[in-house]
Design an enzyme around this catalytic site. Sequence first.
Site, PDB file in Angstrom:
ATOM      1  N   ALA A   1       0.813  -1.217   0.000  1.00 27.59           N
ATOM      2  CA  ALA A   1       0.000   0.000   0.000  1.00 27.59           C
ATOM      3  C   ALA A   1       0.852   1.275   0.000  1.00 27.59           C
ATOM      4  O   ALA A   1       0.420   2.312  -0.508  1.00 27.59           O
ATOM      5  CB  ALA A   1      -0.941  -0.011   1.199  1.00 27.59           C
TER       6      ALA A   1
ATOM      7  N   ASN B   1      -6.248   3.233  10.599  1.00 25.96           N
ATOM      8  CA  ASN B   1      -5.417   2.147  11.109  1.00 25.96           C
ATOM      9  C   ASN B   1      -5.199   2.218  12.612  1.00 25.96           C
ATOM     10  O   ASN B   1      -4.843   1.229  13.235  1.00 25.96           O
ATOM     11  CB  ASN B   1      -4.065   2.097  10.374  1.00 25.96           C
ATOM     12  CG  ASN B   1      -3.397   3.435  10.272  1.00 25.96           C
ATOM     13  OD1 ASN B   1      -4.015   4.422   9.873  1.00 25.96           O
ATOM     14  ND2 ASN B   1      -2.138   3.501  10.633  1.00 25.96           N
TER      15      ASN B   1
ATOM     16  N   THR C   1       9.947  -6.979 -12.669  1.00 23.61           N
ATOM     17  CA  THR C   1       9.630  -8.405 -12.739  1.00 23.61           C
ATOM     18  C   THR C   1       8.645  -8.770 -11.631  1.00 23.61           C
ATOM     19  O   THR C   1       8.806  -8.339 -10.484  1.00 23.61           O
ATOM     20  CB  THR C   1      10.931  -9.236 -12.603  1.00 23.61           C
ATOM     21  OG1 THR C   1      11.800  -8.850 -13.667  1.00 23.61           O
ATOM     22  CG2 THR C   1      10.653 -10.733 -12.684  1.00 23.61           C
TER      23      THR C   1
ATOM     24  N   CYS D   1       4.363   2.179  11.287  1.00 26.73           N
ATOM     25  CA  CYS D   1       5.152   3.004  10.370  1.00 26.73           C
ATOM     26  C   CYS D   1       5.551   4.343  10.975  1.00 26.73           C
ATOM     27  O   CYS D   1       6.248   5.134  10.354  1.00 26.73           O
ATOM     28  CB  CYS D   1       4.383   3.230   9.081  1.00 26.73           C
ATOM     29  SG  CYS D   1       3.982   1.701   8.253  1.00 26.73           S
TER      30      CYS D   1
END
Length: 372
Positions: free
Chosen positions: A70, A150, A242, A330
């Site tokens: 996210a 959150n 990738t 975070c």
Amino acid sequence: MLYLDNSATTSVLPEVRDKMMSYLSDEFGNPSGKYYKLANHAKDAIEEARKNVSLLLKAKEKEIIFTSGATESNNMVVKGVADYYSNQGNHIITSKVEHPAVLDVCEYLENKGFNITYLDVDQYGRVSSDELESAITNNTILVSIIWGNNELGSLNDIKSLSDICKNKNILFHTDATQVVGKIDVDLKSHSGISFLSCSAHKMHGPKGVGALFIRSDNYGKLTPLTPLFHGGGQEEGIRSGTYSVHNIVGFGEAAIIADSNLTSNLRNLEKLESKTTQILIDKFSNKITFNSDSKNKIPGIINVRFNGVNNQILLKKLAPIIAASSGSACSSTKPSHVLQAIGLELKEVREAIRFSFSPYTSIEEVEVFKDL
Ligand code: PMP
């Protein structure tokens, strides 16, 4: 030890891990390869995962762009829209309680000359539709509002907020990292949402993989924005690099499991939250204050202040018995900007603890709160 920090991350379900394993061993092909089986298997696995994520969000398969999580999805939207539409305006609206993966990007853009409005929130961290409406100007190119908070679990009225933007022809992004896989997210009936971010590791999938939903128009064209990465042209050129095949496969499996268990998971989380709340009230009564609302929220998140007790000291003491946190992983070194935005004094912010449950937490396990 009872793990109650599921808003920070969740365990990988055994079914998810098993599904991932073959892509970490025999099935190691690059999905962008051609003609040979290994590449085709990997490509099929990516497309199956895309289908599963699209079913969870009630989106079209081509509207799902796989990212590393996210943080990347949020960066991609806010920076990508700011860059692509800079000739149409330089005003972005967000709120004071967003995740740093939106707030810090907005601050970065502010330093580059963009004009950012940070909307105030109510006592539970919700944005008012009227305030959003009156903040919109002719220069507004993007509105980015979190769906479920959150730290507090409070849900914004995303339908009403996104419809306001749709009526004014403004792109609307929502960070739905904490709600996808927990409540019903129906992008068909939320046609005002242009972009949505989500992440696998919040729904018992692996870390390092997520998605960005980008709405397509009636001709199947995705809402344009400047890519964050340029390179090999994967994901329609929107997200080069990738494919992390094993992670994407794990995400798809976690999505399908979350989708089929949505109702029972929701019920479990509600039970866990209400039992724990009752134990806390019975045990601590006037020594605690709840920061989170009891309704209109993601079930399974309790944010509570232990009055007069420093949260870091308490968390450290609790750690052998209960793993919890003081809020977002975070930004764990700074006092919570979310709790400050809902009007708490710094001293009160430093008393807050978040317990966040998994639908797989058993109801007996929360009895441990009685022994605190
Ligand atoms: N937004 C919200 C609301 C979150 O809770 C988190 C995870 N803490 C993120 C964004 C970042 O997600 P990721 O870890 O996938 O980068």
